[in-house]
Design a protein around this motif. Structure first.
Motif, mmCIF file in Angstrom:
data_model
loop_
_atom_site.group_PDB
_atom_site.id
_atom_site.type_symbol
_atom_site.label_atom_id
_atom_site.label_comp_id
_atom_site.label_asym_id
_atom_site.label_seq_id
_atom_site.Cartn_x
_atom_site.Cartn_y
_atom_site.Cartn_z
ATOM 1 N N THR A 148 34.162 44.196 39.007
ATOM 2 C CA THR A 148 34.100 44.907 40.285
ATOM 3 C C THR A 148 35.236 44.420 41.186
ATOM 4 O OG1 THR A 148 32.681 43.251 41.329
ATOM 5 C CG2 THR A 148 31.574 45.060 40.132
ATOM 6 N N VAL A 149 35.549 45.189 42.226
ATOM 7 C CA VAL A 149 36.561 44.725 43.182
ATOM 8 C C VAL A 149 36.080 43.456 43.872
ATOM 9 C CG1 VAL A 149 37.739 46.920 43.564
ATOM 10 C CG2 VAL A 149 35.809 46.330 44.989
ATOM 11 N N MET A 150 34.776 43.342 44.094
ATOM 12 C CA MET A 150 34.252 42.134 44.734
ATOM 13 C C MET A 150 34.527 40.895 43.870
ATOM 14 S SD MET A 150 32.373 45.043 45.398
ATOM 15 C CE MET A 150 30.883 45.064 44.434
ATOM 16 N N CYS A 151 34.420 41.036 42.566
ATOM 17 C CA CYS A 151 34.751 39.950 41.642
ATOM 18 C C CYS A 151 36.249 39.638 41.710
ATOM 19 C CB CYS A 151 34.350 40.341 40.226
ATOM 20 S SG CYS A 151 34.942 39.229 38.938
ATOM 21 N N LEU A 152 37.061 40.688 41.739
ATOM 22 C CA LEU A 152 38.515 40.506 41.738
ATOM 23 C C LEU A 152 39.037 39.871 43.023
ATOM 24 C CD1 LEU A 152 39.637 43.805 39.997
ATOM 25 C CD2 LEU A 152 39.615 41.492 39.033
ATOM 26 N N TRP A 153 38.266 39.914 44.105
ATOM 27 C CA TRP A 153 38.706 39.258 45.330
ATOM 28 C C TRP A 153 38.836 37.754 45.131
ATOM 29 C CZ3 TRP A 153 34.861 42.370 48.814
ATOM 30 C CH2 TRP A 153 35.346 43.677 48.967
ATOM 31 N N SER A 154 38.085 37.194 44.179
ATOM 32 C CA SER A 154 38.192 35.761 43.869
ATOM 33 C C SER A 154 39.331 35.467 42.902
ATOM 34 C CB SER A 154 36.884 35.256 43.254
ATOM 35 O OG SER A 154 35.837 35.378 44.175
ATOM 36 N N ALA A 155 39.785 36.491 42.186
ATOM 37 C CA ALA A 155 40.874 36.344 41.210
ATOM 38 C C ALA A 155 41.747 37.600 41.265
ATOM 39 C CB ALA A 155 40.303 36.141 39.812
ATOM 40 N N PRO A 156 42.500 37.784 42.361
ATOM 41 C CA PRO A 156 43.202 39.045 42.590
ATOM 42 C C PRO A 156 44.250 39.423 41.549
ATOM 43 C CG PRO A 156 43.705 37.452 44.322
ATOM 44 C CD PRO A 156 42.657 36.845 43.455
ATOM 45 N N ASP A 157 44.722 38.459 40.795
ATOM 46 C CA ASP A 157 45.734 38.769 39.778
ATOM 47 C C ASP A 157 45.180 38.726 38.365
ATOM 48 O OD1 ASP A 157 47.769 39.197 41.663
ATOM 49 O OD2 ASP A 157 48.118 37.042 41.838
ATOM 50 N N ALA A 158 43.868 38.793 38.225
ATOM 51 C CA ALA A 158 43.236 38.743 36.901
ATOM 52 C C ALA A 158 43.556 39.980 36.066
ATOM 53 C CB ALA A 158 41.727 38.581 37.034
ATOM 54 N N LEU A 159 43.814 41.106 36.719
ATOM 55 C CA LEU A 159 44.137 42.354 36.020
ATOM 56 C C LEU A 159 45.536 42.814 36.406
ATOM 57 C CD1 LEU A 159 40.921 44.530 36.601
ATOM 58 C CD2 LEU A 159 41.541 43.269 34.534
ATOM 59 N N PRO A 160 46.174 43.589 35.532
ATOM 60 C CA PRO A 160 47.404 44.247 35.969
ATOM 61 C C PRO A 160 47.055 45.171 37.133
ATOM 62 C CG PRO A 160 46.695 45.114 33.843
ATOM 63 C CD PRO A 160 45.775 43.979 34.178
ATOM 64 N N PHE A 161 48.052 45.481 37.980
ATOM 65 C CA PHE A 161 47.724 46.298 39.142
ATOM 66 C C PHE A 161 48.821 47.286 39.508
ATOM 67 C CE2 PHE A 161 49.666 42.420 40.769
ATOM 68 C CZ PHE A 161 50.613 42.895 41.667
ATOM 69 N N PHE A 162 48.379 48.320 40.217
ATOM 70 C CA PHE A 162 49.258 49.293 40.846
ATOM 71 C C PHE A 162 49.271 48.963 42.335
ATOM 72 C CE2 PHE A 162 47.559 51.503 37.144
ATOM 73 C CZ PHE A 162 48.690 52.123 36.612
ATOM 74 N N GLU A 163 50.452 49.001 42.942
ATOM 75 C CA GLU A 163 50.549 48.766 44.377
ATOM 76 C C GLU A 163 50.866 50.087 45.068
ATOM 77 O OE1 GLU A 163 52.112 44.835 46.143
ATOM 78 O OE2 GLU A 163 53.778 46.256 46.253
#
Length: 127
Positions: free
Chosen positions: A15-30
């Motif tokens: 979830t995005v809430m999970c990713l807030w603790s590890a913001p670079d855990a996934l590749p991303f689009f800006e």
């Protein structure tokens, strides 16, 4: 707070809430700030709205997140629909959004915001 969601076809995604603790855990689009309104309202990510991609190649089916330029916290997570690096087009839906800031899952999880850039129905840079 839910950290993983079963997407219904045998896979799970954070979830995005999970990713807030590890913001670079996934590749991303800006994306620029105005795009966040569309995503918060349930739209999928269109390639013309993307300003930067974290990885050189993102194969179809990759789980990736979306961040607003100037804000390092992800606002959405989804599945890549086509690899922009190997596509001849700069158009079309590039990410099917599976979960986004402001959705029902976020609301039912306590409606917390990771930083001051996360407004009611859009995300802003924090500089």
């Amino acid at each position: 707070v839910p950290i993983l969601v079963d997407e219904g076809r045998g896979g799970v995604f954070p979830t995005v809430m999970c990713l807030w603790s590890a913001p670079d855990a996934l590749p991303f689009f800006e994306v620029p700030q105005p795009v966040s309104k569309f995503l918060c309202n349930g739209a999928d990510l269109m390639l013309p709205g993307v300003r930067r991609i974290s990885h050189e190649s993102l194969p179809k089916g990759t789980i990736a997140s979306v961040k607003v330029q100037g804000n390092d916290k992800p606002m959405a997570v989804g599945v890549v629909l086509f690899d922009p690096a190997t596509s001849d087009t700069r158009e079309g839906k590039v990410l099917q959004v599976l979960q986004v800031y402001g959705d029902t899952l976020w609301q039912e999880s306590g409606a917390k915001r990771p930083n001051e850039g996360f407004k009611e129905s859009e995300v802003h840079p924090i500089v």
